[in-house]
Scaffold this motif. Structure first.
Motif, PDB file in Angstrom:
ATOM      1  N   PHE A   1       0.606  -1.094  -0.165  1.00  0.00           N
ATOM      2  CA  PHE A   1      -0.274   0.021  -0.003  1.00  0.00           C
ATOM      3  C   PHE A   1       0.967   1.231  -0.098  1.00  0.00           C
ATOM      4  CE2 PHE A   1      -3.093  -3.046   1.892  1.00  0.00           C
ATOM      5  CZ  PHE A   1      -3.917  -2.874   1.084  1.00  0.00           C
ATOM      6  N   SER A   2       0.351   2.343  -0.718  1.00  0.00           N
ATOM      7  CA  SER A   2       1.117   3.705  -0.690  1.00  0.00           C
ATOM      8  C   SER A   2       0.327   4.658   0.010  1.00  0.00           C
ATOM      9  CB  SER A   2       1.514   4.016  -1.841  1.00  0.00           C
ATOM     10  OG  SER A   2       0.466   4.069  -2.864  1.00  0.00           O
ATOM     11  N   HIS A   3      -1.119   4.292   0.244  1.00  0.00           N
ATOM     12  CA  HIS A   3      -1.927   5.201   0.692  1.00  0.00           C
ATOM     13  C   HIS A   3      -2.768   4.684   1.945  1.00  0.00           C
ATOM     14  CE1 HIS A   3      -1.207   7.219  -3.016  1.00  0.00           C
ATOM     15  NE2 HIS A   3      -1.876   8.270  -2.563  1.00  0.00           N
ATOM     16  N   VAL A   4      -3.206   5.297   2.809  1.00  0.00           N
ATOM     17  CA  VAL A   4      -3.999   4.700   3.793  1.00  0.00           C
ATOM     18  C   VAL A   4      -5.243   5.751   4.099  1.00  0.00           C
ATOM     19  CG1 VAL A   4      -2.731   5.397   5.643  1.00  0.00           C
ATOM     20  CG2 VAL A   4      -4.396   3.369   6.171  1.00  0.00           C
ATOM     21  N   LYS A   5      -6.531   5.298   4.129  1.00  0.00           N
ATOM     22  CA  LYS A   5      -7.679   6.279   4.542  1.00  0.00           C
ATOM     23  C   LYS A   5      -8.124   5.982   5.935  1.00  0.00           C
ATOM     24  CE  LYS A   5     -10.149   7.667   0.896  1.00  0.00           C
ATOM     25  NZ  LYS A   5     -10.751   7.555  -0.546  1.00  0.00           N
ATOM     26  N   VAL A   6      -8.021   6.721   6.545  1.00  0.00           N
ATOM     27  CA  VAL A   6      -8.838   6.850   8.078  1.00  0.00           C
ATOM     28  C   VAL A   6     -10.181   6.820   8.055  1.00  0.00           C
ATOM     29  CG1 VAL A   6      -8.931   8.074  10.335  1.00  0.00           C
ATOM     30  CG2 VAL A   6      -6.683   7.884   9.264  1.00  0.00           C
ATOM     31  N   ASP A   7     -10.697   5.638   8.677  1.00  0.00           N
ATOM     32  CA  ASP A   7     -12.158   5.743   8.525  1.00  0.00           C
ATOM     33  C   ASP A   7     -12.986   6.683   8.887  1.00  0.00           C
ATOM     34  OD1 ASP A   7     -14.320   3.573   7.977  1.00  0.00           O
ATOM     35  OD2 ASP A   7     -14.839   4.365   9.933  1.00  0.00           O
ATOM     36  N   ARG A   8     -14.027   7.038   8.276  1.00  0.00           N
ATOM     37  CA  ARG A   8     -14.694   8.186   8.532  1.00  0.00           C
ATOM     38  C   ARG A   8     -15.607   8.135  10.028  1.00  0.00           C
ATOM     39  NH1 ARG A   8     -18.177   6.413   4.488  1.00  0.00           N
ATOM     40  NH2 ARG A   8     -20.140   5.596   5.299  1.00  0.00           N
ATOM     41  N   SER A   9     -15.500   6.990  10.697  1.00  0.00           N
ATOM     42  CA  SER A   9     -16.128   7.169  12.174  1.00  0.00           C
ATOM     43  C   SER A   9     -15.392   7.601  12.760  1.00  0.00           C
ATOM     44  CB  SER A   9     -16.185   5.552  12.213  1.00  0.00           C
ATOM     45  OG  SER A   9     -15.113   4.816  12.453  1.00  0.00           O
TER      46      SER A   9
ATOM     47  N   SER B   1     -10.607   9.263  20.193  1.00  0.00           N
ATOM     48  CA  SER B   1     -10.498   9.559  18.812  1.00  0.00           C
ATOM     49  C   SER B   1      -9.475  10.461  18.063  1.00  0.00           C
ATOM     50  CB  SER B   1     -11.804  10.086  18.045  1.00  0.00           C
ATOM     51  OG  SER B   1     -12.770   8.706  17.615  1.00  0.00           O
ATOM     52  N   ARG B   2      -9.243  11.442  18.829  1.00  0.00           N
ATOM     53  CA  ARG B   2      -8.351  12.376  18.445  1.00  0.00           C
ATOM     54  C   ARG B   2      -7.185  11.759  18.605  1.00  0.00           C
ATOM     55  NH1 ARG B   2     -11.758  16.150  21.162  1.00  0.00           N
ATOM     56  NH2 ARG B   2     -10.611  16.056  23.254  1.00  0.00           N
ATOM     57  N   ALA B   3      -6.715  11.096  19.804  1.00  0.00           N
ATOM     58  CA  ALA B   3      -5.461  10.419  19.894  1.00  0.00           C
ATOM     59  C   ALA B   3      -5.330   9.366  18.591  1.00  0.00           C
ATOM     60  CB  ALA B   3      -5.645   9.703  21.156  1.00  0.00           C
ATOM     61  N   LEU B   4      -6.340   8.608  18.251  1.00  0.00           N
ATOM     62  CA  LEU B   4      -6.139   7.688  17.445  1.00  0.00           C
ATOM     63  C   LEU B   4      -5.858   8.159  15.866  1.00  0.00           C
ATOM     64  CD1 LEU B   4      -8.550   5.138  18.539  1.00  0.00           C
ATOM     65  CD2 LEU B   4      -6.409   4.619  18.670  1.00  0.00           C
ATOM     66  N   CYS B   5      -6.528   9.306  15.760  1.00  0.00           N
ATOM     67  CA  CYS B   5      -6.348   9.911  14.268  1.00  0.00           C
ATOM     68  C   CYS B   5      -4.768  10.248  14.078  1.00  0.00           C
ATOM     69  CB  CYS B   5      -7.435  11.200  13.926  1.00  0.00           C
ATOM     70  SG  CYS B   5      -9.021  10.837  13.560  1.00  0.00           S
ATOM     71  N   GLN B   6      -4.467  10.987  15.378  1.00  0.00           N
ATOM     72  CA  GLN B   6      -3.181  11.364  15.340  1.00  0.00           C
ATOM     73  C   GLN B   6      -1.971  10.362  15.337  1.00  0.00           C
ATOM     74  OE1 GLN B   6      -1.889  14.975  16.565  1.00  0.00           O
ATOM     75  NE2 GLN B   6      -0.729  13.919  15.077  1.00  0.00           N
ATOM     76  N   VAL B   7      -2.402   9.256  15.945  1.00  0.00           N
ATOM     77  CA  VAL B   7      -1.426   8.053  15.991  1.00  0.00           C
ATOM     78  C   VAL B   7      -1.505   7.532  14.216  1.00  0.00           C
ATOM     79  CG1 VAL B   7      -1.148   5.686  16.694  1.00  0.00           C
ATOM     80  CG2 VAL B   7      -1.375   7.646  18.180  1.00  0.00           C
ATOM     81  N   MET B   8      -2.662   7.355  13.707  1.00  0.00           N
ATOM     82  CA  MET B   8      -2.946   6.996  12.670  1.00  0.00           C
ATOM     83  C   MET B   8      -2.028   7.629  11.213  1.00  0.00           C
ATOM     84  SD  MET B   8      -6.556   5.012  12.342  1.00  0.00           S
ATOM     85  CE  MET B   8      -7.662   6.051  12.982  1.00  0.00           C
ATOM     86  N   LEU B   9      -2.222   8.939  11.581  1.00  0.00           N
ATOM     87  CA  LEU B   9      -1.307   9.907  10.701  1.00  0.00           C
ATOM     88  C   LEU B   9       0.254   9.569  10.935  1.00  0.00           C
ATOM     89  CD1 LEU B   9      -1.276  12.253   8.735  1.00  0.00           C
ATOM     90  CD2 LEU B   9      -1.036  13.687  10.805  1.00  0.00           C
ATOM     91  N   GLN B  10       0.662   9.706  12.073  1.00  0.00           N
ATOM     92  CA  GLN B  10       1.904   9.416  12.310  1.00  0.00           C
ATOM     93  C   GLN B  10       2.570   7.995  11.806  1.00  0.00           C
ATOM     94  OE1 GLN B  10       2.264  10.493  16.625  1.00  0.00           O
ATOM     95  NE2 GLN B  10       2.297  12.558  16.020  1.00  0.00           N
ATOM     96  N   MET B  11       1.746   6.826  12.342  1.00  0.00           N
ATOM     97  CA  MET B  11       1.947   5.693  11.816  1.00  0.00           C
ATOM     98  C   MET B  11       1.978   5.695  10.508  1.00  0.00           C
ATOM     99  SD  MET B  11       0.084   2.330  12.477  1.00  0.00           S
ATOM    100  CE  MET B  11      -1.007   2.674  11.582  1.00  0.00           C
ATOM    101  N   GLY B  12       1.098   6.119   9.350  1.00  0.00           N
ATOM    102  CA  GLY B  12       1.069   5.895   7.985  1.00  0.00           C
ATOM    103  C   GLY B  12       2.121   6.806   7.589  1.00  0.00           C
ATOM    104  N   GLU B  13       2.409   8.001   8.125  1.00  0.00           N
ATOM    105  CA  GLU B  13       3.611   8.674   7.382  1.00  0.00           C
ATOM    106  C   GLU B  13       5.120   8.119   7.922  1.00  0.00           C
ATOM    107  OE1 GLU B  13       1.602  12.895   6.858  1.00  0.00           O
ATOM    108  OE2 GLU B  13       2.891  12.742   8.678  1.00  0.00           O
ATOM    109  N   ALA B  14       4.989   7.394   9.028  1.00  0.00           N
ATOM    110  CA  ALA B  14       6.167   6.893   9.388  1.00  0.00           C
ATOM    111  C   ALA B  14       6.792   5.738   8.318  1.00  0.00           C
ATOM    112  CB  ALA B  14       6.461   6.326  10.871  1.00  0.00           C
ATOM    113  N   CYS B  15       5.350   5.016   7.807  1.00  0.00           N
ATOM    114  CA  CYS B  15       5.811   3.891   6.820  1.00  0.00           C
ATOM    115  C   CYS B  15       5.873   4.448   5.497  1.00  0.00           C
ATOM    116  CB  CYS B  15       4.497   3.021   7.033  1.00  0.00           C
ATOM    117  SG  CYS B  15       4.271   2.302   8.466  1.00  0.00           S
ATOM    118  N   GLY B  16       5.584   5.715   5.282  1.00  0.00           N
ATOM    119  CA  GLY B  16       5.942   6.457   4.008  1.00  0.00           C
ATOM    120  C   GLY B  16       4.593   6.267   3.203  1.00  0.00           C
ATOM    121  N   LEU B  17       3.519   6.503   3.748  1.00  0.00           N
ATOM    122  CA  LEU B  17       2.345   6.273   3.082  1.00  0.00           C
ATOM    123  C   LEU B  17       1.733   7.607   3.112  1.00  0.00           C
ATOM    124  CD1 LEU B  17       0.761   3.213   5.264  1.00  0.00           C
ATOM    125  CD2 LEU B  17       1.755   3.138   2.943  1.00  0.00           C
TER     126      LEU B  17
END
Ligand code: G
Ligand code: MN
Length: 263
Positions: free
Chosen positions: A180-188, A199-215
């Motif tokens: 995968f080169s992209h990840v889309k955080v679920d709208r929920s 939810s704020r913490a999880l969005c932040q973590v998903m962004l950091q995790m995705g970007e750290a993986c180059g996504l």
């Protein structure tokens, strides 16, 4: 009409959708706050009203098609619509990509790669302009055959996105192993942002995790200025949702591209 009869009626209509041209692909913009422009258009399945069809939401039609084993022809029709969009002069003039949803069930077809490549070639479209979104609703698991199919699609130039991330079956191992080169955080998660610190913490973590993986990370379902402000403060730049544009008929794409963006 009782639900069971409605379902039966829908099942009878399912096989008419592609041959009778009853699908009306819609598109929704994915915006990039850095450039202030539309980065991509997601092609979304919509079924034309009337024509004796039951009034079902698109996700019900998709679920029925998956159950009945006819998601392949519907998925290909949506992919063809994506290629036709990219072939339009309005899109050829600008660097906007097109996202098409792909069911994991379609991946089971050994012909998929050739079919997608053939359709892209028929419209003289570069595979790299297309992002295939796979939802987590079916287990990707550690099936080596699926992995090989995805690797081949990626090698062909297609971008791959993990859709609805955070709610489905996908484990972190999927992000580790699949191309995968992209990840889309679920709208929920986005819907809950203003009143849920988790939810704020999880969005932040998903962004950091995705970007750290180059996504490239997209937040879906942005509906309010408050959600936008929170996501922007976290560092999200790719956003999608009613705030920036509701799905509109693909046939009206020129209008969509010339209308000012609500950024
Ligand atoms: O799973 P996927 O992300 O492909 O689903 C896209 C669906 O989400 C489409 O049917 C689209 O209409 C819907 N959608 C798009 N933007 C929004 C939004 O801002 N809010 C809500 N509730 N739904 C949205
Ligand atoms: Mn999607």
């Amino acid at each position: 009409m009782p639900a069971s009869l409605r379902r039966l009626h829908a099942l009878r209509c399912l096989h008419r959708l592609v041959p009778e041209g009853l699908l009306e692909p819609h598109v929704q913009p994915i915006v990039d706050l850095h450039t202030g422009e539309i980065a991509a258009l997601e092609v979304l399945l919509r079924v034309r009203g009337g024509a004796g069809l039951p009034d079902l939401p698109p996700e019900h039609w998709i679920a029925l098609a998956e159950e009945e084993g006819c998601i392949e022809s519907i998925g290909l029709a949506m992919f063809r619509a994506g290629c036709e969009l990219l072939a339009q002069p309005a899109l050829r003039r600008c660097p906007i990509g097109v996202n098409v949803n792909l069911s994991v069930l379609q991946l089971r077809s050994p012909q998929l790669l050739d079919q997608l490549r053939g359709l892209a070639e028929a419209s003289a479209v570069d595979c790299a302009a297309i992002c295939l979104e796979l939802t987590e609703s079916h287990q990707l698991g550690d099936d080596p055959e699926l992995l090989q199919r995805l690797d081949r699609l990626a090698a062909c130039g297609f971008n791959l996105a993990l859709d609805d991330f955070g709610t489905g079956y996908a484990s972190l191992a999927v992000l580790r192993s699949f191309p995968f080169s992209h990840v889309k955080v679920d709208r929920s998660f986005v819907a809950d942002l203003p009143h849920s610190s988790r939810s704020r913490a999880l969005c932040q973590v998903m962004l950091q995790m995705g970007e750290a993986c180059g996504l490239t990370v997209t937040a879906e379902g942005v509906e309010t200025a408050e959600q936008l402000a929170l996501l922007q403060a976290m560092g999200f730049s790719r956003l999608q949702g009613y705030l920036f544009g509701r799905p509109s008929p693909a046939a009206d794409v020129e209008l969509l591209l010339t209308a000012p963006l609500a950024l």
